[in-house]
Motif scaffolding. Structure first.
Motif, mmCIF file in Angstrom:
data_model
loop_
_atom_site.group_PDB
_atom_site.id
_atom_site.type_symbol
_atom_site.label_atom_id
_atom_site.label_comp_id
_atom_site.label_asym_id
_atom_site.label_seq_id
_atom_site.Cartn_x
_atom_site.Cartn_y
_atom_site.Cartn_z
ATOM 1 N N CYS A 134 0.828 -1.210 0.000
ATOM 2 C CA CYS A 134 0.000 0.000 0.000
ATOM 3 C C CYS A 134 0.862 1.260 0.000
ATOM 4 C CB CYS A 134 -0.922 0.003 1.214
ATOM 5 S SG CYS A 134 -2.223 -1.261 1.156
ATOM 6 N N TYR A 135 1.950 1.229 0.766
ATOM 7 C CA TYR A 135 2.788 2.420 0.862
ATOM 8 C C TYR A 135 3.481 2.731 -0.468
ATOM 9 C CZ TYR A 135 6.440 5.636 2.222
ATOM 10 O OH TYR A 135 7.266 6.723 2.283
ATOM 11 N N THR A 136 3.934 1.706 -1.164
ATOM 12 C CA THR A 136 4.700 1.934 -2.395
ATOM 13 C C THR A 136 3.808 2.069 -3.635
ATOM 14 O OG1 THR A 136 4.948 -0.467 -2.657
ATOM 15 C CG2 THR A 136 6.705 0.709 -1.524
ATOM 16 N N TRP A 137 2.531 1.817 -3.489
ATOM 17 C CA TRP A 137 1.665 1.816 -4.666
ATOM 18 C C TRP A 137 1.659 3.169 -5.360
ATOM 19 C CZ3 TRP A 137 -0.225 -2.315 -6.988
ATOM 20 C CH2 TRP A 137 -1.163 -2.145 -8.006
ATOM 21 N N GLU A 138 1.668 4.247 -4.527
ATOM 22 C CA GLU A 138 1.642 5.589 -5.111
ATOM 23 C C GLU A 138 2.855 5.833 -6.002
ATOM 24 O OE1 GLU A 138 -0.647 7.855 -4.858
ATOM 25 O OE2 GLU A 138 -1.863 7.446 -3.087
ATOM 26 N N SER A 139 4.009 5.254 -5.630
ATOM 27 C CA SER A 139 5.250 5.549 -6.354
ATOM 28 C C SER A 139 5.366 4.781 -7.665
ATOM 29 C CB SER A 139 6.456 5.220 -5.473
ATOM 30 O OG SER A 139 6.511 3.826 -5.208
ATOM 31 N N PHE A 140 4.520 3.772 -7.853
ATOM 32 C CA PHE A 140 4.652 2.959 -9.067
ATOM 33 C C PHE A 140 4.258 3.761 -10.310
ATOM 34 C CE2 PHE A 140 3.869 -1.086 -6.425
ATOM 35 C CZ PHE A 140 5.200 -1.093 -6.065
ATOM 36 N N GLY A 141 3.172 4.523 -10.174
ATOM 37 C CA GLY A 141 2.710 5.292 -11.330
ATOM 38 C C GLY A 141 2.450 4.387 -12.517
ATOM 39 N N ASP A 142 3.042 4.752 -13.654
ATOM 40 C CA ASP A 142 2.870 3.946 -14.873
ATOM 41 C C ASP A 142 3.970 2.910 -15.024
ATOM 42 O OD1 ASP A 142 0.645 5.455 -15.506
ATOM 43 O OD2 ASP A 142 1.832 6.961 -16.600
ATOM 44 N N ARG A 143 4.900 2.849 -14.084
ATOM 45 C CA ARG A 143 5.993 1.885 -14.174
ATOM 46 C C ARG A 143 5.474 0.474 -13.946
ATOM 47 N NH1 ARG A 143 10.352 3.710 -9.980
ATOM 48 N NH2 ARG A 143 8.440 4.035 -8.757
ATOM 49 N N PRO A 144 6.204 -0.525 -14.404
ATOM 50 C CA PRO A 144 5.798 -1.919 -14.162
ATOM 51 C C PRO A 144 5.744 -2.208 -12.665
ATOM 52 C CG PRO A 144 7.488 -1.802 -15.865
ATOM 53 C CD PRO A 144 7.407 -0.441 -15.268
ATOM 54 N N LYS A 145 4.741 -2.930 -12.271
ATOM 55 C CA LYS A 145 4.595 -3.295 -10.862
ATOM 56 C C LYS A 145 5.574 -4.424 -10.528
ATOM 57 C CE LYS A 145 1.060 -0.507 -10.526
ATOM 58 N NZ LYS A 145 1.020 -0.005 -11.931
ATOM 59 N N PRO A 146 6.098 -4.472 -9.306
ATOM 60 C CA PRO A 146 7.046 -5.531 -8.932
ATOM 61 C C PRO A 146 6.404 -6.906 -8.985
ATOM 62 C CG PRO A 146 6.334 -4.299 -6.998
ATOM 63 C CD PRO A 146 5.817 -3.552 -8.187
ATOM 64 N N GLN A 147 7.192 -7.858 -9.418
ATOM 65 C CA GLN A 147 6.680 -9.215 -9.553
ATOM 66 C C GLN A 147 7.192 -10.146 -8.457
ATOM 67 O OE1 GLN A 147 4.408 -9.767 -12.083
ATOM 68 N NE2 GLN A 147 4.657 -7.543 -12.304
ATOM 69 N N THR A 148 8.207 -9.719 -7.699
ATOM 70 C CA THR A 148 8.757 -10.544 -6.627
ATOM 71 C C THR A 148 8.869 -9.688 -5.359
ATOM 72 O OG1 THR A 148 11.061 -9.965 -7.066
ATOM 73 C CG2 THR A 148 10.122 -11.824 -8.314
ATOM 74 N N MET A 149 9.066 -10.377 -4.228
ATOM 75 C CA MET A 149 9.215 -9.623 -2.985
ATOM 76 C C MET A 149 10.559 -8.917 -2.934
ATOM 77 S SD MET A 149 6.466 -9.463 -1.447
ATOM 78 C CE MET A 149 7.120 -8.514 -0.094
ATOM 79 N N THR A 150 11.580 -9.436 -3.624
ATOM 80 C CA THR A 150 12.851 -8.723 -3.694
ATOM 81 C C THR A 150 12.650 -7.378 -4.376
ATOM 82 O OG1 THR A 150 14.074 -10.799 -3.802
ATOM 83 C CG2 THR A 150 15.223 -8.804 -4.522
ATOM 84 N N ALA A 151 11.937 -7.402 -5.491
ATOM 85 C CA ALA A 151 11.631 -6.149 -6.182
ATOM 86 C C ALA A 151 10.748 -5.267 -5.313
ATOM 87 C CB ALA A 151 10.932 -6.453 -7.512
ATOM 88 N N MET A 152 9.860 -5.900 -4.565
ATOM 89 C CA MET A 152 8.986 -5.132 -3.680
ATOM 90 C C MET A 152 9.803 -4.428 -2.600
ATOM 91 S SD MET A 152 5.822 -4.287 -3.013
ATOM 92 C CE MET A 152 4.786 -5.522 -3.793
#
Length: 817
Positions: free
Chosen positions: A650-668
């Motif tokens: 929830c906290y990082t969702w705002e920062s994703f914007g139009d960028r690809p969403k993370p697919q792994t917890m490492t990326a998260m």
């Protein structure tokens, strides 16, 4: 015919007695013919005929203050009248114009006592105190009057004060014989098996007004006065009340009663404040019956003298400059006697609000240590959310291997689990269990069957949970629900939550409960009276310990020292909830739990509820966006059922914007790290919010290079030395080891502004605080980053020489081997 021997040396009193005996037969008719004469010299509270009508009534409370806004009151005051009166006795009436109600003054009503003592409810208590009782009924004993008093007050007044089930504290004002009836009632109720024990426990103070603990001067005239009273009663078709026997003189029974009452007032758990006032004015008892007596025959004296109206436990009783009949009525707030009585009542109310030492200890923990701010959940963003909105309804299920879903190993009746043991959901313990395996928090201590099918009432409960699943949040919720929702109130008087992490660096000359309480709850209290009283209260039972994080102090239990022994004593408490990570088992010397449970994070519907509580803008479609994302990514969908992971998303969702969403917890985690660094760069005033909004990752990394290096070293050195809570001495060692103390980068100033760290007590100054990573998974993450970085650049590992550990100048590959 009555004869009198005049040749004997008869005293004046004897002549008066003889004279009164001669006229006693006609006293009744005179009473009725000249009722107004009774008030000629010294008015009584009410005509006896009115009091007689109360004989058939029970005990009744009448609220005189306030009429509205009771919610702001917290103490009840009850005024109990004496013999042959009712609640009108508290009203002063001008002896020159008794019928003029405009001149009446009731000192219990607004304008007098409520102006002196605020936030109280004031009641008068009517009880059947008539002097003349019906002749066609067996008279009640004073013990029966006492029970009637208890029953009436409990029926009309005693209701829980809040969700915790506590009753309002009560202060009595007792006039004359009403005080004797009251203390008989309290002695009868001072037994835990009594149905009135809760009422007894609520009584915190009594102010006695001319109460005859050792009789009255009526004893001096009883020989001639009683026949006159009996004659009056006979004419009315009634009998003189047996209560009159209790105001003659001191008896063995009355002295025994006073001793018991004195002991009761000194009770440690439920002490009762006591004060006594005595009269200085004189009363003429003959004048009461024969209002036409001349002055020289009235025999005026104190009705209840100082010796009778005082108790040994009241060291400094106060006099009232008035006769007995006026000791419970005052004509104005300027009256000196009123100021004495009202001042003592105000003093008692203040002390009652402060409470006993055990009440003060519980109140301090409840209001300060467990304040709503401290029980809020701090999210990764730094925002605080109250328990009502965040992490609600955490699911708890019984240990699967003990239930139908998972049979015991080696059993021929193994039941196939719902999913594979090797699935991600199973390994993360986020499967939705069967309904019969779910345990509601409020029913945690309800009777249930154990693994052998035997009924038990669990008191020792072990709760396991993976990292980030919300064990500490669960502890906060349990404390919150006990305080604010009354959960388990019928089982426990208090809940003591001990984050075990705080005990790792705790040192004391002696290790015991009193030292623990002083360290954990009452560090600001000197002397240590509250810690000592809490220890005594805990030893008497009805205390639930919540020991959070056994895995964080587990290695201390293997030591052979006093601290280890005490920690095992703490774990062996009769009523305890222990939380731990799954890999930790209880030591051999610790009693096994009655019930083993495990936390499993959020259910799917709770994930949706959490998203709704996080993204509250009604015009935003973020809830649907996240839901769609989770449905498309089964891996992430399972991971975010762990509360810390869902908060991270929830906290990082705002920062994703139009960028690809993370697919792994490492990326998260990388995304979380970047978002938190952006916030911290602004907090450390390295860039403005407008500037950081356009910063790229390499630029962010460059800006926080030193801070990130500190975090990595701190995390790795903590993992290597088994340090979770970083104390000032640990940070001193880091400064020396990494030579940061000689730069402009001050460690204590940095750590307090990093979102990745939390402090156990934010009220302390920076250099006195202990710090820990916001979750152990983040410490592991930064420790791993340090190891990988040193491996890549082929530099040795550096670690602090703490707790006997040392891996300085060891190559990463060698260390891993």
């Amino acid at each position: 015919m009555l004869s009198v021997n005049l040749s004997q040396g008869t005293s004046l009193a004897g002549w008066v007695a003889a004279f009164c005996l001669l006229v006693s037969a006609t006293a009744g008719s005179l009473w009725f013919r000249f009722p107004h004469a009774r008030f000629k010299h010294e008015p009584s509270d009410k005509p006896i005929s009115d009091s007689a009508r109360s004989a058939s009534r029970g005990v009744r409370l009448h609220q005189v203050h306030p009429e509205k806004n009771e919610a702001e009151t917290d103490v009840d005051i009850i005024a109990i009248h004496g013999l042959d009166t009712d609640s009108d006795t508290w009203t002063w009436k001008d002896p020159k114009d008794r019928k003029n109600k405009d001149r009446w003054v009731d000192w219990l009503r607004p304008g007098m006592l409520p102006e002196t003592v605020d936030r109280v409810r004031i009641f008068t208590c009517d009880w059947p105190a008539a002097l003349f009782q019906p002749s066609d009924m067996v008279q009640k004993t004073i013990e029966e009057y006492a029970l009637l008093l208890l029953n009436g007050i409990q029926r009309e007044l005693l209701v829980p004060n809040d969700a915790r089930g506590e009753s309002r504290p009560i202060l009595f004002i007792a006039s004359c014989l009403g005080g004797i009836v009251l203390i008989r009632a309290l002695i009868a109720a001072n037994d835990k098996s009594s149905s009135y024990y809760d009422l007894r426990s609520a009584i915190r103070g009594i102010v006695f007004l001319a109460t005859p603990f050792r009789g009255t001067s009526f004893e001096d005239v009883a020989a001639w006065a009683e026949p006159g009273l009996k004659a009056q009663a006979s004419i009315r078709g009634r009998e003189v009340s047996h209560l009159l026997e209790n105001v003659k003189g001191s008896t063995f029974d009355l002295e025994k009663l006073v001793r018991k009452f004195t002991d009761m007032c000194r009770d440690r758990d439920h002490p009762c404040l006591v004060f006594t006032f005595y009269e200085k004015g004189k009363t003429s008892l003959p004048l009461k019956i024969f209002p036409w007596l001349p002055i020289w025959l009235r025999q005026e004296k104190q009705l209840v003298n100082e010796s009778s109206a005082t108790l040994d436990i009241v060291l400094e009783p106060l006099p009232l400059d008035r006769p007995h009949v006026l000791t419970n009525k005052f004509d104005s707030s300027a009256c000196a006697d009123y100021k004495r009585v009202a001042g003592k009542i105000q003093e008692f109310v203040t002390k009652i609000r402060e409470g006993t030492l055990s009440v003060q200890a519980d109140g301090w923990i409840r209001e300060i240590c467990y304040s709503k701010d401290r029980l809020k959940i701090e999210r990764l963003s730094g925002d605080l959310l109250p328990m009502e909105r965040c992490y609600i309804n955490l699911a708890i299920v019984e240990e699967p291997r003990r239930k139908a879903g998972y049979a015991e190993e080696g059993s021929e009746q193994d039941a196939a689990p719902r999913t594979s043991h090797f699935s991600l959901a199973a390994r993360l313990k986020v499967e939705t269990p069967e309904k019969n395996m779910q345990v509601e928090l409020s029913s945690l201590f309800d009777p249930r069957k154990d693994s052998n099918g035997q009924m038990i009432q669990p008191r020792r409960i072990l709760i396991r949970g993976s990292a980030g699943v919300g064990k500490t949040t669960l502890c906060k919720k349990m404390v919150h629900d006990f305080i604010h929702c009354g959960t388990w109130k019928g089982l426990f008087d208090r809940v003591l939550w001990v984050p075990l992490r705080r005990l790792k660096g705790w040192s004391a000359a002696l290790y015991n409960l009193e030292e623990l309480f002083s360290h954990e709850y009452f560090a600001q209290h000197k002397p240590r009276t509250l810690a000592k009283e809490l220890r005594r209260a805990v030893e008497s039972g009805r205390t639930l310990f919540i020991l959070d994080g056994l895995d964080e102090i587990f290695q201390l239990l293997d030591d052979n020292n006093q601290k280890s022994d005490f920690l095992q004593h703490l774990l062996n408490q009769s009523s305890v909830i222990i939380t731990t990570r799954p890999h930790v088992s209880l030591p051999v010397r610790v009693r096994p739990p009655d019930l083993e449970l495990e936390t499993i994070g959020f259910y799917p519907n709770q994930v949706k509820d959490y998203l709704g509580a996080t993204f509250t803008n009604p015009n935003s479609d973020k809830v649907e966006e996240v839901q769609t994302y989770l449905e498309a990514h089964e891996l992430i969908q399972g991971l975010v059922r762990i509360p810390i992971q869902l908060d991270a998303l929830c906290y990082t969702w705002e920062s994703f914007g139009d960028r690809p969403k993370p697919q792994t917890m490492t990326a998260m985690y990388k995304a979380i790290e970047e978002s938190l660094w952006e916030k911290d760069i602004v907090r450390m005033e390295k860039r403005t919010p407008g500037q950081i909004r356009y910063a790229r990752r390499p630029e962010i990394i460059k800006l926080i290079k030193d801070e990130a290096h500190i975090l990595e070293c701190l995390a790795f050195m903590g993992m290597y030395n088994d340090i979770i809570d970083f104390q000032p001495e640990h940070r001193d060692a880091i400064c020396v080891q990494l030579k940061y103390a000689e730069t402009d980068l001050f460690l204590d100033g940095i750590l307090g502004r990093l979102s990745f760290l939390r402090t156990s007590d934010s009220s302390l100054k920076n250099h006195d605080r202990n710090y820990h990573f916001l979750h152990l998974t983040f410490q592991e993450y930064f420790a791993a980053r340090y190891f990988v970085r040193q491996w890549k650049v082929k530099e040795p590992l550096n670690s602090l020489q703490l707790s006997g550990g040392n891996c300085n100048n060891i190559e990463p590959a060698t260390f891993l081997q």
